[in-house]
Design a protein around this motif. Structure first.
Motif, short mmCIF file in Angstrom:
data_model
loop_
_atom_site.label_atom_id
_atom_site.label_comp_id
_atom_site.label_asym_id
_atom_site.label_seq_id
_atom_site.Cartn_x
_atom_site.Cartn_y
_atom_site.Cartn_z
N ASP A 181 -4.27 15.54 -6.96
CA ASP A 181 -3.47 14.14 -7.36
C ASP A 181 -3.01 13.60 -5.75
O ASP A 181 -2.14 12.81 -5.63
CB ASP A 181 -2.35 14.64 -8.25
N PHE A 182 -3.70 13.14 -4.91
CA PHE A 182 -3.75 13.04 -3.46
C PHE A 182 -4.07 11.54 -3.67
O PHE A 182 -5.05 10.85 -4.27
CB PHE A 182 -3.84 13.07 -2.26
N SER A 183 -3.60 10.34 -3.66
CA SER A 183 -4.04 9.02 -4.24
C SER A 183 -3.22 7.92 -3.35
O SER A 183 -2.34 8.16 -2.29
CB SER A 183 -3.14 8.47 -5.78
N VAL A 184 -3.46 6.46 -2.90
CA VAL A 184 -3.23 5.45 -2.62
C VAL A 184 -3.10 4.49 -3.16
O VAL A 184 -4.53 3.93 -4.38
CB VAL A 184 -4.24 4.78 -1.18
N GLU B 265 6.22 13.32 -8.41
CA GLU B 265 5.11 12.32 -8.16
C GLU B 265 6.17 11.84 -6.73
O GLU B 265 7.63 11.83 -6.91
CB GLU B 265 4.66 10.91 -8.29
N PHE B 266 5.77 12.22 -5.32
CA PHE B 266 6.20 11.67 -4.50
C PHE B 266 5.56 10.37 -2.87
O PHE B 266 4.52 10.58 -3.22
CB PHE B 266 6.34 13.51 -2.89
N LEU B 267 6.33 9.94 -2.67
CA LEU B 267 6.03 8.50 -1.45
C LEU B 267 5.51 9.46 -0.48
O LEU B 267 6.79 9.45 -0.12
CB LEU B 267 6.56 7.28 -1.88
N LEU B 268 4.04 9.16 0.47
CA LEU B 268 4.61 9.77 1.27
C LEU B 268 4.12 8.63 2.77
O LEU B 268 4.26 9.32 3.98
CB LEU B 268 2.69 10.54 1.60
N GLY B 269 3.58 7.66 2.40
CA GLY B 269 4.26 6.82 2.96
C GLY B 269 3.63 5.33 2.43
O GLY B 269 2.95 5.26 1.02
N SER B 270 3.97 4.16 3.35
CA SER B 270 4.02 2.52 2.61
C SER B 270 4.14 1.68 3.43
O SER B 270 4.51 1.83 4.66
CB SER B 270 4.89 2.70 1.73
N ILE C 46 0.93 -1.24 0.01
CA ILE C 46 -0.49 0.24 0.02
C ILE C 46 1.38 1.16 0.14
O ILE C 46 1.87 1.14 0.77
CB ILE C 46 -1.17 -0.18 1.63
N ASN C 47 0.66 1.91 -1.34
CA ASN C 47 2.03 3.57 -1.11
C ASN C 47 0.37 3.96 -0.98
O ASN C 47 0.17 3.93 -1.95
CB ASN C 47 2.82 2.87 -1.89
N VAL C 48 1.30 5.79 0.11
CA VAL C 48 0.06 6.94 -0.35
C VAL C 48 1.51 7.78 -1.48
O VAL C 48 2.37 7.91 -0.89
CB VAL C 48 0.08 7.42 0.89
N TYR C 49 0.81 8.70 -2.17
CA TYR C 49 1.31 9.41 -2.64
C TYR C 49 1.00 10.77 -3.37
O TYR C 49 -0.92 11.26 -2.63
CB TYR C 49 1.07 8.65 -4.67
N THR C 50 1.26 11.58 -3.55
CA THR C 50 0.88 12.92 -4.01
C THR C 50 1.67 13.91 -4.78
O THR C 50 3.12 12.57 -5.50
CB THR C 50 1.01 13.83 -2.93
N SER C 51 1.38 14.42 -5.82
CA SER C 51 1.92 14.41 -6.73
C SER C 51 2.53 16.78 -6.42
O SER C 51 1.77 17.14 -6.33
CB SER C 51 1.85 14.65 -8.28
#
Length: 236
Positions: free
Chosen positions: A93-96, A68-73, A52-57
């Protein structure tokens, strides 16, 4: 003149320092979110070790380039459950993303967090279904004389699911979840035969649509079985 050069050099250094500060990527200070849920396959079996990866751009240059930046995993446990503590970012563009490897479909949760924060800073994704995938190998070859041609298309269920949410509410129009996918091709004298493969969810139907020498279309169907011998062979 020497003093002018010193002033110009200091100005350039100051400008470079200002640009570096402006381009620094910063997220919400002292804010953490929780992303939780569970992941199973279409047979209601828990999927362990799904990532599970949490991203923002973010726009990272004055030319408008995004990164794109990885916020948590994190990973799902033996029960398919996951709980990921992550940084938070106000972004369109917040995504999981949930990825269990090549043998399962992928899931993406998308939303804008510019004006939205979930209750208790918790994104509860509920139970997400990742479809088990199986490879389909196909061979199409010509047994008729030269000059004959075929146009063909495989129609099958996509291995990708992307859901878009607006302030916690699913936006059906902008979401695409396991839709119908097409793999098209044409064979003729220059290329009379072909071999290939694609992945489709186990237990789903594949439709083979074809037309020989521009004749009306015909179809054949088959079910993707849960084994490694999904071979489709067609001659024209």
């Amino acid at each position: 003149m020497a003093q002018l050069k010193i002033i110009l050099r200091r100005f350039v250094l100051f400008l470079l320092f200002t640009l570096l500060i402006a381009c620094e990527t910063r997220f919400e200070d002292n804010t953490r979110i929780l992303v939780k849920g569970s992941v199973k396959d279409q047979y209601d079996l828990a999927i362990q070790n799904a990532q599970i990866n949490v991203y923002t751009s973010r726009v990272t240059s004055f030319l408008g380039g995004e990164q794109e930046f990885l916020l948590g995993s994190g990973f799902s446990d033996s029960n398919g459950e996951f709980s990921v503590v992550s940084l938070f970012d106000k972004d369109e563009d917040f995504s999981v993303e949930i990825d269990a490897g090549p043998n399962h479909s992928k899931y993406v949760y998308k939303t804008s967090t510019i004006n939205y924060e979930p209750t208790n800073l918790t994104f509860d994704l509920g139970n997400r279904i990742l479809l088990e995938l199986t490879a389909v190998n196909y061979t199409i070859y010509r047994i008729s004389e030269e000059g004959n041609n075929i146009q063909y298309s495989f129609r099958f269920t996509s291995e990708f699911c992307s859901e878009v949410y607006n302030e916690g509410v699913l936006n059906i129009e902008d979401s695409q979840c396991n839709t119908q996918q097409f793999l098209n091709g044409a064979l003729n004298d220059s290329t009379p035969d072909i071999e290939g493969d694609f992945y489709a969810p186990t237990g789903t139907e594949v439709v083979f649509i074809y037309s020989v020498n521009e004749a009306p279309e015909s179809t054949e169907t088959f079910i993707v079985e849960n084994n490694s011998n999904n071979e489709f062979v067609f001659s024209y």
